[in-house]
Enzyme design. Structure first.
Site, PDB file in Angstrom:
ATOM      1  N   ARG A  48       0.825  -1.223   0.000  1.00  9.90           N
ATOM      2  CA  ARG A  48       0.000   0.000   0.000  1.00  9.90           C
ATOM      3  C   ARG A  48       0.851   1.262   0.000  1.00  9.90           C
ATOM      4  O   ARG A  48       0.434   2.295  -0.503  1.00  9.90           O
ATOM      5  CB  ARG A  48      -0.906   0.008   1.235  1.00  9.90           C
ATOM      6  CG  ARG A  48      -2.012  -1.017   1.201  1.00  9.90           C
ATOM      7  CD  ARG A  48      -2.718  -1.047   2.532  1.00  9.90           C
ATOM      8  NE  ARG A  48      -1.741  -1.176   3.622  1.00  9.90           N
ATOM      9  CZ  ARG A  48      -2.034  -1.144   4.904  1.00  9.90           C
ATOM     10  NH1 ARG A  48      -3.287  -0.967   5.294  1.00  9.90           N
ATOM     11  NH2 ARG A  48      -1.092  -1.271   5.816  1.00  9.90           N
ATOM     12  N   ASP A 185       8.647 -22.529   4.579  1.00 11.21           N
ATOM     13  CA  ASP A 185       9.181 -22.439   5.937  1.00 11.21           C
ATOM     14  C   ASP A 185      10.679 -22.287   5.727  1.00 11.21           C
ATOM     15  O   ASP A 185      11.371 -23.256   5.401  1.00 11.21           O
ATOM     16  CB  ASP A 185       8.881 -23.714   6.729  1.00 11.21           C
ATOM     17  CG  ASP A 185       9.376 -23.597   8.155  1.00 11.21           C
ATOM     18  OD1 ASP A 185      10.511 -23.113   8.345  1.00 11.21           O
ATOM     19  OD2 ASP A 185       8.640 -23.969   9.077  1.00 11.21           O
ATOM     20  N   HIS A 186      11.182 -21.070   5.861  1.00 12.82           N
ATOM     21  CA  HIS A 186      12.552 -20.844   5.373  1.00 12.82           C
ATOM     22  C   HIS A 186      13.594 -21.616   6.171  1.00 12.82           C
ATOM     23  O   HIS A 186      14.714 -21.796   5.707  1.00 12.82           O
ATOM     24  CB  HIS A 186      12.871 -19.347   5.278  1.00 12.82           C
ATOM     25  CG  HIS A 186      13.157 -18.676   6.586  1.00 12.82           C
ATOM     26  ND1 HIS A 186      12.188 -18.333   7.477  1.00 12.82           N
ATOM     27  CD2 HIS A 186      14.323 -18.263   7.152  1.00 12.82           C
ATOM     28  CE1 HIS A 186      12.728 -17.731   8.511  1.00 12.82           C
ATOM     29  NE2 HIS A 186      14.027 -17.681   8.344  1.00 12.82           N
ATOM     30  N   LYS A 190      17.654 -23.570   5.133  1.00 15.54           N
ATOM     31  CA  LYS A 190      18.963 -23.219   5.700  1.00 15.54           C
ATOM     32  C   LYS A 190      19.932 -24.367   5.442  1.00 15.54           C
ATOM     33  O   LYS A 190      19.574 -25.531   5.609  1.00 15.54           O
ATOM     34  CB  LYS A 190      18.832 -22.948   7.208  1.00 15.54           C
ATOM     35  CG  LYS A 190      18.131 -21.623   7.504  1.00 15.54           C
ATOM     36  CD  LYS A 190      18.120 -21.321   8.975  1.00 15.54           C
ATOM     37  CE  LYS A 190      17.269 -20.096   9.287  1.00 15.54           C
ATOM     38  NZ  LYS A 190      17.955 -18.825   9.076  1.00 15.54           N
ATOM     39  N   HIS A 248       8.869 -23.333  12.285  1.00 15.31           N
ATOM     40  CA  HIS A 248      10.314 -23.594  12.266  1.00 15.31           C
ATOM     41  C   HIS A 248      10.748 -24.668  13.278  1.00 15.31           C
ATOM     42  O   HIS A 248      11.461 -25.601  12.939  1.00 15.31           O
ATOM     43  CB  HIS A 248      11.106 -22.319  12.555  1.00 15.31           C
ATOM     44  CG  HIS A 248      10.780 -21.164  11.648  1.00 15.31           C
ATOM     45  ND1 HIS A 248      10.437 -21.315  10.329  1.00 15.31           N
ATOM     46  CD2 HIS A 248      10.742 -19.827  11.873  1.00 15.31           C
ATOM     47  CE1 HIS A 248      10.229 -20.118   9.780  1.00 15.31           C
ATOM     48  NE2 HIS A 248      10.407 -19.204  10.703  1.00 15.31           N
ATOM     49  N   LYS A 348      12.213 -13.703  21.474  1.00 17.64           N
ATOM     50  CA  LYS A 348      12.812 -12.465  20.965  1.00 17.64           C
ATOM     51  C   LYS A 348      13.481 -11.765  22.141  1.00 17.64           C
ATOM     52  O   LYS A 348      13.107 -11.977  23.288  1.00 17.64           O
ATOM     53  CB  LYS A 348      11.726 -11.575  20.369  1.00 17.64           C
ATOM     54  CG  LYS A 348      11.096 -12.207  19.134  1.00 17.64           C
ATOM     55  CD  LYS A 348      10.888 -11.193  18.044  1.00 17.64           C
ATOM     56  CE  LYS A 348      10.309 -11.837  16.814  1.00 17.64           C
ATOM     57  NZ  LYS A 348      11.338 -12.246  15.837  1.00 17.64           N
TER      58      LYS A 348
HETATM   59  P1  NDP Z   1       5.690  -6.597   7.954  1.00 18.38           P
HETATM   60  O1  NDP Z   1       4.678  -6.189   8.935  1.00 18.38           O
HETATM   61  O2  NDP Z   1       7.032  -5.987   8.020  1.00 18.38           O
HETATM   62  O3  NDP Z   1       5.224  -6.360   6.441  1.00 18.38           O
HETATM   63  C1  NDP Z   1       3.976  -6.662   6.019  1.00 18.38           C
HETATM   64  C2  NDP Z   1       3.684  -6.065   4.661  1.00 18.38           C
HETATM   65  O4  NDP Z   1       2.294  -6.171   4.464  1.00 18.38           O
HETATM   66  C3  NDP Z   1       4.048  -4.614   4.472  1.00 18.38           C
HETATM   67  O5  NDP Z   1       4.555  -4.493   3.155  1.00 18.38           O
HETATM   68  C4  NDP Z   1       2.747  -3.857   4.589  1.00 18.38           C
HETATM   69  O6  NDP Z   1       2.842  -2.869   3.599  1.00 18.38           O
HETATM   70  C5  NDP Z   1       1.711  -4.873   4.232  1.00 18.38           C
HETATM   71  N1  NDP Z   1       0.533  -4.727   5.135  1.00 18.38           N
HETATM   72  C6  NDP Z   1       0.543  -4.714   6.478  1.00 18.38           C
HETATM   73  N2  NDP Z   1      -0.709  -4.569   6.953  1.00 18.38           N
HETATM   74  C7  NDP Z   1      -1.514  -4.490   5.878  1.00 18.38           C
HETATM   75  C8  NDP Z   1      -2.917  -4.315   5.714  1.00 18.38           C
HETATM   76  N3  NDP Z   1      -3.742  -4.227   6.752  1.00 18.38           N
HETATM   77  N4  NDP Z   1      -3.422  -4.272   4.478  1.00 18.38           N
HETATM   78  C9  NDP Z   1      -2.589  -4.369   3.409  1.00 18.38           C
HETATM   79  N5  NDP Z   1      -1.258  -4.523   3.505  1.00 18.38           N
HETATM   80  C10 NDP Z   1      -0.721  -4.579   4.727  1.00 18.38           C
HETATM   81  O7  NDP Z   1       5.766  -8.187   8.068  1.00 18.38           O
HETATM   82  P2  NDP Z   1       6.926  -9.151   7.599  1.00 18.38           P
HETATM   83  O8  NDP Z   1       7.434  -8.706   6.282  1.00 18.38           O
HETATM   84  O9  NDP Z   1       7.889  -9.332   8.683  1.00 18.38           O
HETATM   85  O10 NDP Z   1       6.143 -10.531   7.506  1.00 18.38           O
HETATM   86  C11 NDP Z   1       5.312 -10.853   6.421  1.00 18.38           C
HETATM   87  C12 NDP Z   1       5.159 -12.372   6.394  1.00 18.38           C
HETATM   88  O11 NDP Z   1       6.443 -12.953   6.216  1.00 18.38           O
HETATM   89  C13 NDP Z   1       4.609 -12.948   7.691  1.00 18.38           C
HETATM   90  O12 NDP Z   1       3.729 -13.983   7.358  1.00 18.38           O
HETATM   91  C14 NDP Z   1       5.842 -13.523   8.392  1.00 18.38           C
HETATM   92  O13 NDP Z   1       5.538 -14.658   9.176  1.00 18.38           O
HETATM   93  C15 NDP Z   1       6.685 -13.940   7.208  1.00 18.38           C
HETATM   94  N6  NDP Z   1       8.108 -14.021   7.502  1.00 18.38           N
HETATM   95  C16 NDP Z   1       8.807 -12.931   7.918  1.00 18.38           C
HETATM   96  C17 NDP Z   1      10.159 -13.032   8.161  1.00 18.38           C
HETATM   97  C18 NDP Z   1      10.960 -11.879   8.608  1.00 18.38           C
HETATM   98  O14 NDP Z   1      12.137 -12.067   8.912  1.00 18.38           O
HETATM   99  N7  NDP Z   1      10.389 -10.686   8.663  1.00 18.38           N
HETATM  100  C19 NDP Z   1      10.888 -14.289   7.959  1.00 18.38           C
HETATM  101  C20 NDP Z   1      10.055 -15.374   7.545  1.00 18.38           C
HETATM  102  C21 NDP Z   1       8.733 -15.220   7.319  1.00 18.38           C
HETATM  103  P3  NDP Z   1       1.934  -1.583   3.418  1.00 18.38           P
HETATM  104  O15 NDP Z   1       1.604  -1.089   4.772  1.00 18.38           O
HETATM  105  O16 NDP Z   1       2.802  -0.705   2.580  1.00 18.38           O
HETATM  106  O17 NDP Z   1       0.775  -2.122   2.653  1.00 18.38           O
HETATM  107  C1  BG6 Z   2      10.480 -15.522  10.756  1.00 21.00           C
HETATM  108  C2  BG6 Z   2       9.761 -14.857  11.867  1.00 21.00           C
HETATM  109  O1  BG6 Z   2       9.752 -16.615  10.302  1.00 21.00           O
HETATM  110  O2  BG6 Z   2      11.763 -15.945  11.172  1.00 21.00           O
HETATM  111  C3  BG6 Z   2      10.594 -13.755  12.468  1.00 21.00           C
HETATM  112  O3  BG6 Z   2       8.549 -14.313  11.380  1.00 21.00           O
HETATM  113  C4  BG6 Z   2      11.986 -14.208  12.816  1.00 21.00           C
HETATM  114  O4  BG6 Z   2       9.952 -13.260  13.636  1.00 21.00           O
HETATM  115  C5  BG6 Z   2      12.603 -14.904  11.632  1.00 21.00           C
HETATM  116  O5  BG6 Z   2      12.749 -13.074  13.164  1.00 21.00           O
HETATM  117  C6  BG6 Z   2      13.925 -15.518  12.022  1.00 21.00           C
HETATM  118  O6  BG6 Z   2      14.563 -16.004  10.879  1.00 21.00           O
HETATM  119  P1  BG6 Z   2      16.145 -16.163  10.847  1.00 21.00           P
HETATM  120  O7  BG6 Z   2      16.388 -16.804   9.543  1.00 21.00           O
HETATM  121  O8  BG6 Z   2      16.713 -14.803  10.969  1.00 21.00           O
HETATM  122  O9  BG6 Z   2      16.477 -17.038  12.005  1.00 21.00           O
END
Ligand code: NDP
Ligand code: BG6
Length: 497
Positions: A48, A185-186, A190, A248, A348
């Site tokens: 967004r 599931d990343h 690994k 994980h 965390k």
């Molecule tokens: P964030 O909260 O950082 O990002 C979420 C994204 O979704 C943003 O781009 C935001 O963009 C958009 N968003 C958030 N709320 C809304 C809404 N209500 N409507 C529309 N768009 C929305 O989350 P993450 O990137 O950390 O996580 C995303 C997914 O990835 C999760 O399922 C998480 O489990 C998974 N994940 C994350 C990891 C990590 O290290 N961060 C690692 C592995 C998995 P905008 O507001 O611009 O629309």
């Molecule tokens: C993600 C979780 O799946 O894994 C995060 O949403 C977490 O909360 C991340 O930080 C950890 O991944 P890594 O690869 O950095 O251990």
């Protein structure tokens, strides 16, 4: 299935988020820099947040500089990569976004030769997946284009409980064929996690001791020093159990506990992991406190600087009861593992970033070195997933000197020393697998459902009982004091990684 030199377009939903910034874009860049990304390619990012394509590319350049394993050798190479990046702002709940995405994709595909392969990636909070899938179906984007393949990668947590995971599966099944769906599931990508199966099944010496006769306990730790950073909104709807444990840590447990598959192929590997899920002893809803513990970090320190508590993080409710730490004690009720406790913990703002699996073996049945003061530590095998990737076996040895004193020594394989440099990032491998159509390292629907079923009593107890304990811990510590008592009930203690 696209071959290494076939084109593809990757469409990322949630592209302004943490996952894209810290993992996806750095991985895509590293693949490109290592010349392993199929070409020509296009990356169409959407979220967004309003920004121009230029601004998006600038942010991605920054993020690659900060997080990518391989750094741009020159700005020219970066510019060639960046030329493939597009940004299409829009709300995933708005049908208009999908029409704009379709136009962008068609334009890109018309401009180059080769099949129109598309890979959609859901990297938003999971509560938005329903909308995204429904719109991909209604707009016709879910259907493969003539001559091409279309796939979708769905980030974990897949649903938020058993019922919602099933509903999500039904919705995916109504829109995509199962072969199109990749539940990521990343941790499975690994290097050190993939090495668990190699270590177990390509070496003849471990399998004979890999059972209850020799193993006393298994501890799986995924500790992070990071807090929730900018992800308060997502984390409030997840918590540690959904964010880490349901996916994980349970996957790691399955890799340690599974029987040898007949081959390293998607079907046999996933079948064996599922059998472990079936063997895990169900959690008794009336006795959740005996097998599960949760905590939440308060103010403290991270890398010697003061940090706020979870409730003061951006996007977090002041009275939030979301857990940032979870510990479980699980039993695998089968012939191999009967009676061996598996302790899992994740959190965390813990003392350091360290993910490892520690297998503690039984002591020798009879100790002949009685004069060695202090006795001898039991053997242990520690698989370090990150950082300092490697595997260490602790054995007893005679320490130098006239007395017969024993001490522990480590036989240590360090990934960096042996292979040099950092292992490739999990997302590099997994993105390539999805592009090439190999689901071996992806989770299967029945596994995901079983994982939710296992944890459902804990989710219920923590969400429904207003007084369910939520133990406080100081940021920068090893978690709540109650976690030490939790494991001490069995006479054990947590390993300090
Ligand atoms: P964030 O909260 O950082 O990002 C979420 C994204 O979704 C943003 O781009 C935001 O963009 C958009 N968003 C958030 N709320 C809304 C809404 N209500 N409507 C529309 N768009 C929305 O989350 P993450 O990137 O950390 O996580 C995303 C997914 O990835 C999760 O399922 C998480 O489990 C998974 N994940 C994350 C990891 C990590 O290290 N961060 C690692 C592995 C998995 P905008 O507001 O611009 O629309
Ligand atoms: C993600 C979780 O799946 O894994 C995060 O949403 C977490 O909360 C991340 O930080 C950890 O991944 P890594 O690869 O950095 O251990």
């Amino acid at each position: 299935m696209p071959s290494a030199d076939e084109p593809f377009a990757l469409i990322i939903f949630g592209a302004s988020g943490d996952l894209t910034r810290r993992k996806l874009m750095p991985a895509l860049w590293s693949l490109y820099a290592a010349r392993t990304l199929p070409e020509p390619f296009a990356i169409v990012a959407t979220a967004r947040t309003e920004m121009s394509g230029e601004e998006f590319r600038r942010r991605m350049r920054e993020t690659v500089g900060e997080f990518a394993r391989l750094q741009p050798p020159s700005e020219g190479v970066w510019e060639r990569f960046a030329a493939a990046l597009r940004y299409v702002p829009g709300d995933p709940a708005d049908a208009g976004l999908y029409a704009r995405l379709a136009r962008t994709l068609e334009t890109l595909e018309r401009a180059r030769a080769g099949p129109p392969n598309r890979l959609f990636y859901c990297a938003t909070p999971p509560s938005l997946y329903d909308d995204i899938i429904a719109h991909l179906g209604a707009s016709g984007l879910a259907a493969p284009r003539p001559g091409g393949v279309t796939r979708i990668v769905v980030e974990k947590p897949f649903g938020r409980d058993d019922a919602s995971a099933r509903a999500l599966d039904r919705q995916l099944a109504a829109t995509f064929h199962e072969e199109q769906v990749y539940r990521i599931d990343h941790y499975l990508g690994k290097e050190t996690v993939q090495n668990i199966l190699v270590f177990r099944f390509a070496n003849g010496i471990f399998e004979p001791v890999w059972n209850r006769n020799h193993v006393a306990e298994v501890q799986i730790t995924v500790a992070e020093s990071l807090g929730v950073e900018t992800r308060g909104a997502y984390y409030e709807e997840a918590g540690a159990l959904r964010d880490m444990m349901q996916n994980h840590l349970l996957q790691l447990l399955c890799l340690i506990a599974m029987e040898p598959p007949v081959s390293f192929d998607a079907g046999p590997v996933r079948d064996e992991k599922n059998k472990v899920m079936h063997a895990l002893r169900p959690i008794d809803a009336a006795r959740v406190e005996e097998v599960a513990l949760r905590g939440q970090y308060g103010p403290g320190f991270a890398e010697a600087r003061p940090v706020v508590g979870y409730r003061d993080e951006k996007g977090v409710a002041p009275g939030s009861r979301t857990e940032t730490y979870a510990a479980l004690r699980l039993l695998v009720d089968n012939w191999r593992w009967a009676g061996v406790p598996f302790y899992l913990r994740t959190g965390k703002r813990l003392a350091k970033r360290a993910s490892e699996i520690a297998i503690r073996f039984h002591r020798t049945p009879h100790m002949i070195f009685r004069r060695s003061p202090g006795g001898v530590e039991a053997n242990s095998l520690v698989i370090r997933i990150q950082p300092d990737e490697g595997i260490a076996l602790t054995v007893a040895a005679k320490t130098p000197g006239p007395d017969l004193r024993l001490g522990p020594v480590r036989l240590d394989f360090r990934y960096g020393e042996v292979f040099g440099g950092e292992p490739p990032e999990a997302y590099e491998r997994l993105l390539l697998d999805a592009i090439h159509g190999d689901p071996t390292l992806y989770a299967r629907a029945d596994w995901v459902e079983k994982a939710w079923q296992l944890l459902q009593p804990v989710l219920d107890a923590w969400s429904e009982a207003p007084g369910a304990p939520l133990c406080a811990y100081e940021a920068g510590s090893w978690g709540p004091a109650e976690a030490d008592r939790f494991i001490a009930r069995d006479g054990g203690s947590w390993r300090k990684p």
